[in-house]
Scaffold this motif. Sequence first.
Motif, short mmCIF file in Angstrom:
data_model
loop_
_atom_site.label_atom_id
_atom_site.label_comp_id
_atom_site.label_asym_id
_atom_site.label_seq_id
_atom_site.Cartn_x
_atom_site.Cartn_y
_atom_site.Cartn_z
N ALA A 1 0.85 -1.18 0.00
CA ALA A 1 0.00 0.00 0.00
C ALA A 1 0.89 1.24 0.00
CB ALA A 1 -0.92 0.01 1.21
N LEU A 2 0.42 2.29 -0.66
CA LEU A 2 1.11 3.56 -0.70
C LEU A 2 0.22 4.63 -0.10
CD1 LEU A 2 2.37 3.51 -4.41
CD2 LEU A 2 3.66 2.80 -2.37
N GLY A 3 0.84 5.61 0.55
CA GLY A 3 0.09 6.72 1.11
C GLY A 3 0.77 8.04 0.80
N PHE A 4 0.02 8.98 0.25
CA PHE A 4 0.50 10.34 -0.01
C PHE A 4 -0.29 11.29 0.89
CE2 PHE A 4 1.18 7.95 -3.86
CZ PHE A 4 2.39 8.40 -4.36
N TYR A 5 0.40 12.27 1.48
CA TYR A 5 -0.27 13.27 2.31
C TYR A 5 0.22 14.64 1.89
CZ TYR A 5 -1.76 16.03 6.32
OH TYR A 5 -2.34 16.98 7.12
N TRP A 6 -0.71 15.47 1.39
CA TRP A 6 -0.40 16.81 0.92
C TRP A 6 -1.12 17.82 1.80
CZ3 TRP A 6 -1.95 14.34 -4.29
CH2 TRP A 6 -0.88 13.60 -4.80
N ALA A 7 -0.48 18.19 2.90
CA ALA A 7 -1.10 19.06 3.91
C ALA A 7 -1.46 20.42 3.34
CB ALA A 7 -0.15 19.22 5.10
N ALA A 8 -0.71 20.90 2.35
CA ALA A 8 -0.97 22.22 1.78
C ALA A 8 -2.37 22.33 1.21
CB ALA A 8 0.05 22.54 0.69
N GLN A 9 -2.98 21.17 0.89
CA GLN A 9 -4.34 21.19 0.36
C GLN A 9 -5.29 20.25 1.11
OE1 GLN A 9 -3.71 20.65 -4.01
NE2 GLN A 9 -4.43 22.76 -4.04
N GLY A 10 -4.82 19.71 2.23
CA GLY A 10 -5.67 18.83 3.02
C GLY A 10 -6.06 17.58 2.27
N ARG A 11 -5.13 17.04 1.51
CA ARG A 11 -5.45 15.89 0.67
C ARG A 11 -4.59 14.67 1.00
NH1 ARG A 11 -6.19 18.89 -5.27
NH2 ARG A 11 -8.40 19.43 -4.95
N GLN A 12 -5.19 13.51 0.84
CA GLN A 12 -4.49 12.24 0.95
C GLN A 12 -4.86 11.37 -0.25
OE1 GLN A 12 -4.74 10.18 4.82
NE2 GLN A 12 -5.87 11.95 5.57
N VAL A 13 -3.93 10.50 -0.62
CA VAL A 13 -4.22 9.48 -1.63
C VAL A 13 -3.67 8.16 -1.10
CG1 VAL A 13 -3.93 8.71 -4.02
CG2 VAL A 13 -4.01 11.16 -3.50
N ARG A 14 -4.51 7.13 -1.14
CA ARG A 14 -4.10 5.79 -0.71
C ARG A 14 -4.23 4.84 -1.90
NH1 ARG A 14 -8.18 4.10 3.35
NH2 ARG A 14 -6.73 2.42 3.86
N VAL A 15 -3.19 4.03 -2.08
CA VAL A 15 -3.15 3.09 -3.21
C VAL A 15 -2.83 1.70 -2.67
CG1 VAL A 15 -2.20 2.64 -5.50
CG2 VAL A 15 -2.20 4.99 -4.60
N ARG A 16 -3.61 0.70 -3.06
CA ARG A 16 -3.36 -0.68 -2.64
C ARG A 16 -3.36 -1.58 -3.86
NH1 ARG A 16 -7.88 -2.45 1.25
NH2 ARG A 16 -6.40 -4.08 1.83
N GLY A 17 -2.46 -2.57 -3.85
CA GLY A 17 -2.45 -3.50 -4.97
C GLY A 17 -1.28 -4.45 -4.93
N THR A 18 -1.08 -5.12 -6.05
CA THR A 18 0.01 -6.08 -6.18
C THR A 18 1.25 -5.41 -6.76
OG1 THR A 18 -0.81 -6.74 -8.37
CG2 THR A 18 -1.56 -8.02 -6.48
N VAL A 19 2.40 -5.94 -6.41
CA VAL A 19 3.67 -5.35 -6.83
C VAL A 19 4.43 -6.34 -7.70
CG1 VAL A 19 5.87 -4.38 -6.06
CG2 VAL A 19 3.78 -3.96 -4.74
N THR A 20 4.92 -5.84 -8.83
CA THR A 20 5.78 -6.63 -9.71
C THR A 20 7.12 -5.93 -9.87
OG1 THR A 20 4.91 -5.55 -11.69
CG2 THR A 20 3.83 -7.59 -10.97
N MET A 21 8.12 -6.68 -10.26
CA MET A 21 9.45 -6.12 -10.49
C MET A 21 9.61 -5.79 -11.97
SD MET A 21 12.09 -8.30 -8.11
CE MET A 21 11.87 -9.79 -9.08
N GLY A 22 10.24 -4.66 -12.24
CA GLY A 22 10.59 -4.34 -13.61
C GLY A 22 11.78 -5.18 -14.05
N THR A 23 12.16 -5.04 -15.28
CA THR A 23 13.31 -5.77 -15.79
C THR A 23 14.60 -5.16 -15.24
OG1 THR A 23 13.57 -4.36 -17.74
CG2 THR A 23 12.05 -6.24 -17.92
N ALA A 24 15.69 -5.91 -15.37
CA ALA A 24 16.99 -5.39 -14.92
C ALA A 24 17.34 -4.13 -15.69
CB ALA A 24 18.06 -6.46 -15.11
N THR A 25 17.02 -4.10 -16.97
CA THR A 25 17.30 -2.92 -17.79
C THR A 25 16.53 -1.71 -17.28
OG1 THR A 25 17.72 -4.27 -19.75
CG2 THR A 25 17.18 -1.95 -20.11
N GLU A 26 15.26 -1.92 -16.91
CA GLU A 26 14.46 -0.82 -16.38
C GLU A 26 15.03 -0.33 -15.05
OE1 GLU A 26 9.90 -1.42 -17.88
OE2 GLU A 26 10.66 -2.88 -16.41
N GLY A 27 15.48 -1.26 -14.21
CA GLY A 27 16.04 -0.87 -12.93
C GLY A 27 17.28 0.00 -13.08
N GLN A 28 18.17 -0.39 -13.99
CA GLN A 28 19.39 0.38 -14.18
C GLN A 28 19.09 1.73 -14.84
OE1 GLN A 28 22.41 -0.77 -12.74
NE2 GLN A 28 20.73 -2.04 -11.94
N ALA A 29 18.14 1.75 -15.77
CA ALA A 29 17.76 3.01 -16.40
C ALA A 29 17.17 3.97 -15.38
CB ALA A 29 16.76 2.75 -17.53
#
Length: 226
Positions: A108-136
């Motif tokens: 899960a991810l959580g963003f908190y933007w106090a300047a506007q009184g906003r939050q965003v919560r994200v939940r889901g599955t996680v996958t790995m990118g390729t080795a090339t993507e990681g180095q890039a």
Amino acid sequence: MSENQTARQETFRALLRAQRVWDVPSLPSFDPDAAPDTPLELFHHWFAEAAAAGQCEPHTMTLATVDDQGRPDLRTLMLHDADARGWHFASHSTSAKGRQLAARPEAALGFYWAAQGRQVRVRGTVTMGTATEGQADLHARSTGALAAALTGRQSEVLSSRAELARASEAAWERAEAEPDAPVPTWTLYVLRPREVEFFQGDSRRRHVRLRYRRTEDGWERELLWP
């Protein structure tokens, strides 16, 4: 508890209760009926508004995972992208978060933007990118980011700060001399959202909560009680 400890505790409580919530001139309005069909589009819009409002480091977020005993864990790190694949972040695969995600690829991810009184919560599955993507991903960042990655051993026990200073100095020298130096354990992760919730604070506590839930046909939107 001693008198001094009691006094310190009371001082802390008084300070805590004196803090203001959303100490800004006004909070923005949010009409959930006018929200876009996808959470990604709304996230991009809110992110841009947070940055324009002067929110400090709007790209920082909290990442929550669980360890091998099912105990929750979290940390603050940076968002690297948000696109049709999902929300991107990166770390060493050998770090605590990397090991936890390998064993149980849910987060899960959580963003908190106090300047506007906003939050965003994200939940889901996680996958790995390729080795090339990681180095890039790594080499698109700063020299300091590369030096930190080259220092490695994230989350391991550190014997002394002097050891860290020596390793960091060597890593900085290599990063400056070899800006494309590979870091094999550096991994790009992508969280594919199952649910995304947008929270807009209200001064009268009539907060607006809009949740997107993924379905076979796309995204379903629903309001939540604050």
